[in-house]
Scaffold this motif. Structure first.
Motif, PDB file in Angstrom:
ATOM      1  N   ALA A   1       6.933  -4.709  -3.437  1.00 14.02           N
ATOM      2  CA  ALA A   1       7.830  -3.940  -2.504  1.00 14.02           C
ATOM      3  C   ALA A   1       8.627  -2.798  -3.191  1.00 14.02           C
ATOM      4  CB  ALA A   1       8.920  -4.876  -1.901  1.00 14.02           C
ATOM      5  N   LEU A   2       8.863  -1.742  -2.631  1.00 16.14           N
ATOM      6  CA  LEU A   2       9.344  -0.496  -3.149  1.00 16.14           C
ATOM      7  C   LEU A   2      10.807  -0.634  -2.893  1.00 16.14           C
ATOM      8  CD1 LEU A   2       8.773   2.299  -4.516  1.00 16.14           C
ATOM      9  CD2 LEU A   2       9.120   3.369  -1.988  1.00 16.14           C
ATOM     10  N   ALA A   3      11.458  -1.275  -1.682  1.00 18.42           N
ATOM     11  CA  ALA A   3      12.796  -1.518  -1.675  1.00 18.42           C
ATOM     12  C   ALA A   3      13.048  -2.830  -1.141  1.00 18.42           C
ATOM     13  CB  ALA A   3      13.266  -0.507  -0.527  1.00 18.42           C
ATOM     14  N   LEU A   4      14.016  -3.370  -0.954  1.00 17.32           N
ATOM     15  CA  LEU A   4      14.321  -4.819  -0.511  1.00 17.32           C
ATOM     16  C   LEU A   4      13.879  -5.025   0.683  1.00 17.32           C
ATOM     17  CD1 LEU A   4      15.364  -7.293  -1.950  1.00 17.32           C
ATOM     18  CD2 LEU A   4      17.623  -6.837  -1.187  1.00 17.32           C
ATOM     19  N   GLU A   5      14.100  -3.976   1.471  1.00 20.76           N
ATOM     20  CA  GLU A   5      13.696  -4.045   3.033  1.00 20.76           C
ATOM     21  C   GLU A   5      12.320  -4.307   3.431  1.00 20.76           C
ATOM     22  OE1 GLU A   5      17.697  -1.821   2.259  1.00 20.76           O
ATOM     23  OE2 GLU A   5      15.576  -1.694   1.641  1.00 20.76           O
ATOM     24  N   ASP A   6      11.499  -3.744   2.214  1.00 18.06           N
ATOM     25  CA  ASP A   6       9.928  -3.722   2.342  1.00 18.06           C
ATOM     26  C   ASP A   6       9.557  -5.333   2.832  1.00 18.06           C
ATOM     27  OD1 ASP A   6       9.580  -1.162   2.393  1.00 18.06           O
ATOM     28  OD2 ASP A   6       9.148  -1.223   0.378  1.00 18.06           O
ATOM     29  N   ASN A   7      10.363  -6.195   2.076  1.00 18.62           N
ATOM     30  CA  ASN A   7       9.871  -7.625   2.070  1.00 18.62           C
ATOM     31  C   ASN A   7      10.035  -8.415   3.560  1.00 18.62           C
ATOM     32  OD1 ASN A   7       9.556  -7.822  -0.666  1.00 18.62           O
ATOM     33  ND2 ASN A   7      11.570  -8.059  -1.175  1.00 18.62           N
ATOM     34  N   ALA A   8      10.934  -7.608   4.500  1.00 19.52           N
ATOM     35  CA  ALA A   8      11.058  -8.237   5.759  1.00 19.52           C
ATOM     36  C   ALA A   8       9.839  -7.910   6.500  1.00 19.52           C
ATOM     37  CB  ALA A   8      12.411  -7.699   6.370  1.00 19.52           C
ATOM     38  N   LEU A   9       8.975  -6.806   6.127  1.00 16.26           N
ATOM     39  CA  LEU A   9       7.927  -6.460   6.773  1.00 16.26           C
ATOM     40  C   LEU A   9       6.597  -7.214   6.294  1.00 16.26           C
ATOM     41  CD1 LEU A   9       8.352  -2.503   6.242  1.00 16.26           C
ATOM     42  CD2 LEU A   9       9.182  -4.003   8.226  1.00 16.26           C
ATOM     43  N   TRP A  10       6.481  -8.501   6.025  1.00 17.21           N
ATOM     44  CA  TRP A  10       5.555  -9.274   5.492  1.00 17.21           C
ATOM     45  C   TRP A  10       4.667  -9.458   6.834  1.00 17.21           C
ATOM     46  CZ3 TRP A  10       4.432 -13.828   7.803  1.00 17.21           C
ATOM     47  CH2 TRP A  10       5.604 -14.349   9.002  1.00 17.21           C
ATOM     48  N   ALA A  11       5.265  -9.362   8.025  1.00 18.11           N
ATOM     49  CA  ALA A  11       4.393  -9.721   9.262  1.00 18.11           C
ATOM     50  C   ALA A  11       3.396  -8.759   9.417  1.00 18.11           C
ATOM     51  CB  ALA A  11       5.167  -9.926  10.356  1.00 18.11           C
ATOM     52  N   ARG A  12       3.881  -7.528   9.226  1.00 18.76           N
ATOM     53  CA  ARG A  12       3.100  -6.339   9.455  1.00 18.76           C
ATOM     54  C   ARG A  12       2.010  -6.507   8.307  1.00 18.76           C
ATOM     55  NH1 ARG A  12       6.119  -0.296   8.859  1.00 18.76           N
ATOM     56  NH2 ARG A  12       7.170  -1.029  10.500  1.00 18.76           N
ATOM     57  N   HIS A  13       2.412  -6.661   7.003  1.00 13.86           N
ATOM     58  CA  HIS A  13       1.225  -6.854   6.051  1.00 13.86           C
ATOM     59  C   HIS A  13       0.178  -7.860   6.380  1.00 13.86           C
ATOM     60  CE1 HIS A  13       2.523  -3.953   2.933  1.00 13.86           C
ATOM     61  NE2 HIS A  13       3.518  -4.224   3.608  1.00 13.86           N
ATOM     62  N   LEU A  14       0.642  -8.867   7.150  1.00 12.46           N
ATOM     63  CA  LEU A  14      -0.469  -9.873   7.484  1.00 12.46           C
ATOM     64  C   LEU A  14      -1.325  -9.333   8.598  1.00 12.46           C
ATOM     65  CD1 LEU A  14      -1.331 -12.891   7.585  1.00 12.46           C
ATOM     66  CD2 LEU A  14       0.391 -13.326   9.030  1.00 12.46           C
ATOM     67  N   PHE A  15      -0.638  -8.580   9.376  1.00 10.80           N
ATOM     68  CA  PHE A  15      -1.385  -7.863  10.625  1.00 10.80           C
ATOM     69  C   PHE A  15      -2.250  -6.951   9.833  1.00 10.80           C
ATOM     70  CE2 PHE A  15      -2.201  -4.676  13.570  1.00 10.80           C
ATOM     71  CZ  PHE A  15      -2.745  -5.107  14.594  1.00 10.80           C
ATOM     72  N   GLY A  16      -1.781  -6.220   8.883  1.00  7.50           N
ATOM     73  CA  GLY A  16      -2.862  -5.179   8.345  1.00  7.50           C
ATOM     74  C   GLY A  16      -3.933  -5.918   7.564  1.00  7.50           C
ATOM     75  N   LEU A  17      -3.674  -7.020   6.873  1.00  7.20           N
ATOM     76  CA  LEU A  17      -4.689  -7.806   6.277  1.00  7.20           C
ATOM     77  C   LEU A  17      -5.732  -8.052   7.303  1.00  7.20           C
ATOM     78  CD1 LEU A  17      -6.183  -9.951   4.216  1.00  7.20           C
ATOM     79  CD2 LEU A  17      -4.708 -11.730   4.833  1.00  7.20           C
ATOM     80  N   ILE A  18      -5.430  -8.675   8.512  1.00  4.50           N
ATOM     81  CA  ILE A  18      -6.485  -8.990   9.483  1.00  4.50           C
ATOM     82  C   ILE A  18      -7.309  -7.726  10.026  1.00  4.50           C
ATOM     83  CG2 ILE A  18      -6.635  -9.938  11.610  1.00  4.50           C
ATOM     84  CD1 ILE A  18      -4.386 -11.805  11.192  1.00  4.50           C
ATOM     85  N   SER A  19      -6.696  -6.550  10.169  1.00  2.00           N
ATOM     86  CA  SER A  19      -7.255  -5.495  10.900  1.00  2.00           C
ATOM     87  C   SER A  19      -8.050  -4.913   9.828  1.00  2.00           C
ATOM     88  CB  SER A  19      -6.095  -4.546  11.291  1.00  2.00           C
ATOM     89  OG  SER A  19      -5.323  -3.962  10.119  1.00  2.00           O
ATOM     90  N   GLN A  20      -7.726  -4.983   8.434  1.00  2.00           N
ATOM     91  CA  GLN A  20      -8.522  -4.259   7.315  1.00  2.00           C
ATOM     92  C   GLN A  20      -9.867  -4.923   7.065  1.00  2.00           C
ATOM     93  OE1 GLN A  20      -8.371  -1.006   6.235  1.00  2.00           O
ATOM     94  NE2 GLN A  20      -6.587  -0.970   7.782  1.00  2.00           N
ATOM     95  N   ALA A  21      -9.469  -6.386   7.092  1.00  2.31           N
ATOM     96  CA  ALA A  21     -10.709  -7.280   6.907  1.00  2.31           C
ATOM     97  C   ALA A  21     -11.663  -6.975   8.003  1.00  2.31           C
ATOM     98  CB  ALA A  21     -10.386  -8.457   6.891  1.00  2.31           C
ATOM     99  N   LEU A  22     -11.214  -6.990   9.255  1.00  3.06           N
ATOM    100  CA  LEU A  22     -12.154  -6.901  10.233  1.00  3.06           C
ATOM    101  C   LEU A  22     -12.998  -5.422  10.307  1.00  3.06           C
ATOM    102  CD1 LEU A  22     -10.032  -8.337  13.262  1.00  3.06           C
ATOM    103  CD2 LEU A  22     -12.079  -9.307  12.161  1.00  3.06           C
ATOM    104  N   ALA A  23     -12.049  -4.410   9.894  1.00  2.00           N
ATOM    105  CA  ALA A  23     -12.790  -3.106   9.664  1.00  2.00           C
ATOM    106  C   ALA A  23     -13.854  -3.287   8.798  1.00  2.00           C
ATOM    107  CB  ALA A  23     -11.806  -2.000   9.359  1.00  2.00           C
TER     108      ALA A  23
END
Length: 800
Positions: free
Chosen positions: A107-129
Motif C-alpha cells: 500500500a502506498l497510503a493507509l487508504e489503499d488497504n481499504a481497496l482490497w476488494a478492488r485488488h481481488l477483482f483485479g486478480l480475477i480479471s487479470q487471471a482470466l485475461a
C-alpha cells in the motif's frame, strides 16, 4: 497525412509489448529497493519516485496483458518466426506475477488497504485475461512453464490482496477483538439466591474483586542488568506491538495491560525506551504497508516456497526446451531469460530481507519467561546482526563551554525512522531569513552542506528577483493604467483606441497569468513546497532532549492511577508544568495557556520563545544551555506541525491558519514600518520587545484580527523576569519553557488521530509518533478504560 510517421509507427508496433514488459520489470525492481527507504526519510523526491513507480507498475502490467491478448488474435507477420506468439503468451503470467507486487510495498497510503476488494477483482480479471491469451495461442508447447508461472503469479497476487485485506482498518480491528465478554452469570446467581431465600436459609453475597497489581505476580520483568541486549529490544518491541497495535483502531485496554506496560517502562533507561518504541513503530509500518505480516504466518511461508519453486521449475523447463532459437525471435528469447533471471533474483532479495527482518528475529527467538536464562549461540549471532541497526549518537558541542551532548546520527540505510526534527520559524519566515541550525556542524558532511546551501541560496535569490520584478510590473501597470484613464477622459480617440489595447495586453494578460498561477498553486500546492525548501530547518534528535521528554512523562504517569486522572494529565497544555515550578511569577503566565485556545497558545509561546532565544545569553550554565536549545527546537517543531503538517494537528489546530496569517500580516507591516529589511532576526526581535505593552492589544485593536504578535511580546517580557536560572540553579525561563513545550507536544500527540500517526510512518516518522506511543506505555491514554475488571460474587450460607 500520417500523424505518426510510418517508420516510428512500425517501431512502436514491433516494440510496444516488449517495451511494456521491460518497463514493468523495471518498476518492480525500483519498488523492491526503494520502498523500504520511505520509512527512513521524508524527502519529497524519493516519495515522488515511489509514488510514480507504484502507480505506473500496475498500469503497465495491465496494459501489457491487454496488448498480448490483442496480439494473439492477429496474423503472423512475414518476418516473425512462426511460433513467436507462443512465447508472448508466456509473458502474460509474468505480468500477473508483477501485479502481485514486491514484498516491500503493498500500500502506498493507509487508504489503499481499504481497496482490497478492488485488488481481488483485479486478480480475477487479470487471471482470466492471461488464460484467454494462452488459450488463443493453443496448441502451445510452452504450456508447462506457462502453468507453473500462473501458479507463481496467482500466489503472489493473493499475497498482496491478503496483505491489503488484513491491514484494512475494519479487518485489522476484527482480528484483534477478543470473544464477546458477557461477564459473570448474574441470572444464575440470582436464581440461586431466590431459591435459598424461599428456603429461609441464612446467607449473604460476598464480592471479591480482581487481585490488585501489588498482589499479582509480574508478567513482564526487566532483566537485572545495566542494558538490554539488541535482541531483547526487538523481543520486547514485538510483544508490546502485539498489545498496543489496538491503538490504531481505538480498542480499549485493561488495567492489567496498563500496569504491565507502565511498570516495565518505569524501569527502563530513556534510550532503551526509545529503541523499543522505534521497533514497535517499525513493526506497525510493516504490518500496514508490506507483506511482512502475512509472510510470517505458516500459510504465507508455505505460499512463498511454492511460488518460488514454481518460478524456478518454469525457468528450468523453458531453458531445456530445444529449438528456441528457430521457433522464437532472438530478442524475445533474451527478454524471456531476463524476466526469469531478474524475477528469481528479486525473489532471492525478498527472501534475504525476510530472513534478516526484525519480525523474523522476534518470531524465531521468542521472549523467554526467565530473562536471566543463559543465551544460546543463536542469540549471540542475532545480537551481532542487530548491532548494526543500533541507533548511533555523535557528540556535539553545547551552546556554551567545552561540554558536549549527543545527537542521533544513525546511517541512512540502518535507520528505522528519519531521526529528524523539522522546524518552522515564524519570525524567520516573516523576514524571509535563513534560520541557522543548532547542530549543523556534525550532522552533515561539510561539502554536501555547503553545496545544498548554495543551491537553496541560488533558488531563493531567483525567487526574490521574480517577486521584485512582479512587484515592479504591478506598480508600473498601476501607474500606466492611471495615466491612460486620465488621458482617455480628455481625448475621445484614446478612449476607443489606446484604452482597449491597455485593457487587453497590459491589464488582461497579467490577470490571466495570475489566475492561472493561482489555479496551479491551489492544485499542486507549489508555494507550500517552495516554502518547505526555503524555510524548513532540520535537526537530529538530541539524546538529552529525549531524556527530558521521557522523565517528564514518567513523572506524570505516577499521578495517572485511574483513567480519569490519566485523561486529565494527558489533556494538560502547560498549566501542570507552570504550577509544578511553584514560583510566584507563574500565576501571570497561566492565562497564556488556560484562557486561550491550543493553536493560539502554540503561536504565542513560539514567538515568545524566539524573542527570548534571540536575547543575548552570557551566563548560561550547562543545564540552562540544554533547556535553551531544547526549547528552541521544540518551539520550531510545534510550529512546523501546526503550519506544515495540518493533518497531524487537525484535531487541535482550530483556526490556527487564520491566526498565523493575521499575525504574519501584522508582523510584516510592523517590520516594513520599522525598515527591518536585512533579514536580521535579532534586530527584529529587539524591535518587537521595545514596543510598549502597558495596554493590552485587544483593548486597542479589538478582536476582529486574530494576530497575537504583541501578546507574545508581553509573554516574552514576563518570561524574562524569571531569569535564566543559572545563578541560583532554579527554574528559570528556559526550564519553564522546556516543560511547557513538553506538555504542548504531548497534548498534540495524544489528541492526534491514530490513523494519522500510522500514515506518518510511511513518510519517515515524526517525534510526535514516539511521544504518542510513549504516553500509551505510561498509561497516559484514553484507551485505558477498564479499571477494575470483573467482580466475583458468591453466596455464602450461614451468618459468617
Amino acid at each position: 497525412m500520417h500523424v505518426i510517421p510510418p517508420p516510428i509507427k512500425k517501431i512502436l508496433d514491433k516494440w510496444n509489448i516488449r517495451g511494456l514488459v521491460i518497463l514493468s520489470l523495471l518498476f518492480q525492481t525500483f519498488l523492491i529497493f526503494l520502498a523500504p527507504l520511505r520509512k527512513r526519510t521524508s524527502k519529497k523526491f524519493l516519495a515522488a519516485v515511489i509514488w510514480t513507480s507504484y502507480l505506473l507498475a500496475d498500469w503497465t502490467a495491465n496494459y501489457a496483458v491487454s496488448q498480448i491478448t490483442k496480439n494473439q488474435g492477429k496474423e503472423v507477420k512475414p518476418d516473425d518466426p512462426p511460433k513467436n506468439k507462443k512465447l508472448l503468451a508466456l509473458w502474460a503470467p509474468f505480468l500477473l506475477l508483477h501485479l502481485g507486487g514486491p514484498d516491500t510495498i503493498t500500500a502506498l497510503a493507509l487508504e489503499d488497504n481499504a481497496l482490497w476488494a478492488r485488488h481481488l477483482f483485479g486478480l480475477i480479471s487479470q487471471a482470466l485475461a492471461g488464460v484467454y491469451a494462452v488459450v488463443q495461442s493453443l496448441e502451445n508447447a510452452l504450456w508447462p512453464p506457462i502453468t507453473l508461472l500462473f501458479v507463481t503469479g496467482v500466489l503472489k497476487y493473493i499475497e498482496r490482496t491478503r496483505a491489503l485485506y488484513t491491514a484494512s482498518l475494519d479487518k485489522f480491528k476484527d482480528k484483534m477483538l477478543d470473544p464477546p465478554d458477557s461477564g459473570p452469570n448474574y441470572a444464575k446467581l440470582m436464581e440461586e439466591y431466590d431459591s435459598r431465600l424461599k428456603s429461609n436459609l441464612p446467607m449473604k453475597i460476598v464480592l471479591t474483586g480482581e487481585p490488585d497489581k501489588h498482589e499479582r505476580p509480574p508478567t513482564l520483568v526487566r532483566p537485572d542488568r545495566d542494558h538490554l541486549t539488541d535482541l531483547e529490544i526487538i523481543q520486547y518491541g514485538f510483544r508490546f506491538f502485539n498489545i498496543f497495535k489496538g491503538l490504531v483502531v481505538d480498542l480499549i485496554f485493561s488495567f492489567h495491560e496498563r500496569d504491565e506496560s507502565r511498570d516495565f517502562f518505569n524501569k527502563l533507561e530513556p534510550e532503551e525506551a526509545l529503541r523499543i518504541i522505534e521497533s514497535e513503530l517499525s513493526f506497525l509500518y510493516e504490518s500496514m504497508y508490506t507483506k511482512t505480516a502475512i509472510l510470517h504466518t505458516k500459510l504465507g511461508t508455505l505460499s512463498r516456497f511454492i511460488a518460488f519453486g514454481s518460478l524456478l521449475s518454469a525457468f528450468f523447463v523453458f531453458h531445456r526446451k530445444p529449438s528456441k532459437e528457430t521457433d522464437f525471435h532472438g530478442a524475445d528469447v533474451v527478454i524471456t531469460y531476463t524476466l526469469f533471471i531478474v524475477g528469481i533474483a528479486l525473489d532471492l532479495v525478498s527472501m534475504v530481507i525476510f530472513l534478516l527482518s526484525d519480525w523474523t528475529f522476534a518470531e524465531w527467538r521468542k521472549l523467554k519467561n526467565d530473562p536471566e536464562e543463559n543465551k544460546s549461540p543463536i542469540d549471540g549471532l542475532l545480537n551481532w546482526l542487530l548491532w548494526f541497526r543500533r541507533p548511533q549518537w555523535k557528540k556535539h558541542p553545547k551552546c556554551k563551554g567545552d561540554r558536549t551532548h549527543e545527537v542521533l546520527t544513525t546511517p541512512f540505510l540502518l535507520r528505522r525512522w528519519s531521526g529528524t526534527i523539522y522546524g518552522f520559524n515564524f519570525i524567520g519566515y516573516c523576514l524571509k531569513a535563513k534560520v541557522s541550525r543548532i547542530h549543523q556542524k556534525t550532522t552533515y558532511n561539510v561539502l554536501r552542506k555547503l553545496a545544498w546551501e548554495s543551491v537553496v541560496s541560488m533558488f531563493d535569490y531567483v525567487i526574490r528577483r521574480i517577486q521584485m520584478l512582479s512587484g515592479s510590473i504591478k506598480d508600473g501597470n498601476r501607474s500606466i493604467g492611471i495615466a491612460i484613464r486620465r488621458w482617455s477622459k480628455k481625448k475621445q480617440m484614446m478612449y476607443y483606441t489606446v484604452y482597449p489595447l491597455y485593457l487587453v495586453f497590459f491589464s488582461g494578460i497579467p490577470w490571466v497569468f495570475g489566475e492561472l498561477w493561482g489555479y496551479i498553486d491551489r492544485i499542486f500546492s507549489v508555494k507550500a513546497h517552495l516554502d518547505e525548501i526555503r524555510f524548513l530547518s532540520r535537526e537530529p534528535l538530541p539524546k538529552n532532549q529525549w531524556k527530558f521528554i521521557f522523565y517528564e512523562l514518567k513523572n506524570k504517569s505516577e499521578l495517572a492511577e485511574t483513567p480519569e486522572m490519566a485523561k486529565k494529565v494527558s489533556s494538560a497544555r502547560g498549566e501542570w508544568a507552570l504550577r509544578d515550578t511553584k514560583m510566584t511569577e507563574i500565576e501571570t503566565l497561566l492565562r497564556y495557556v488556560e484562557n486561550v485556545d491550543y493553536d493560539q497558545s502554540l503561536l504565542l509561546w513560539h514567538i515568545a520563545t524566539e524573542l527570548c532565544f534571540q536575547e543575548e545569553e552570557k551566563n548560561l550554565s550547562g543545564e540552562s544551555c540544554d533547556d535553551r536549545e531544547f526549547s528552541k527546537i521544540m518551539s520550531d517543531y510545534m510550529m512546523y506541525l501546526l503550519i506544515m503538517q495540518p493533518k497531524l494537528m487537525s484535531e487541535v489546530a482550530g483556526i490556527g491558519t487564520i491566526r498565523f496569517r493575521d499575525t504574519l500580516a501584522e508582523a510584516q507591516r510592523f517590520f516594513k514600518g520599522r525598515h527591518i529589511k536585512n533579514r536580521d532576526m535579532k534586530q527584529a526581535s529587539e524591535t518587537i520587545i521595545s514596543v510598549n505593552n502597558d495596554i493590552e492589544p485587544v483593548n486597542v485593536k479589538g478582536d476582529r484580527s486574530k494576530s497575537v504578535l504583541f501578546d507574545a511580546s508581553m509573554l516574552a517580557k514576563e518570561l524574562m523576569k524569571l531569569g535564566d536560572g543559572s545563578r541560583n540553579h532554579g527554574d528559570g525561563k528556559w526550564r519553564v519553557l522546556s516543560k511547557v513545550w513538553v506538555e504542548l507536544l504531548s497534548y498534540a500527540a495524544s489528541h492526534c488521530k491514530a490513523t494519522e500517526h500510522v500514515a506518518q510512518l510511511s513518510r519517515g516518522g515524526e517525534l510526535l509518533n514516539f511521544v504518542w506511543l510513549l504516553m500509551a506505555h505510561f498509561g497516559l491514554a484514553d484507551q485505558f478504560q477498564i479499571n477494575e475488571g470483573d467482580a466475583r460474587a458468591k453466596l455464602v450460607v450461614g451468618d459468617s
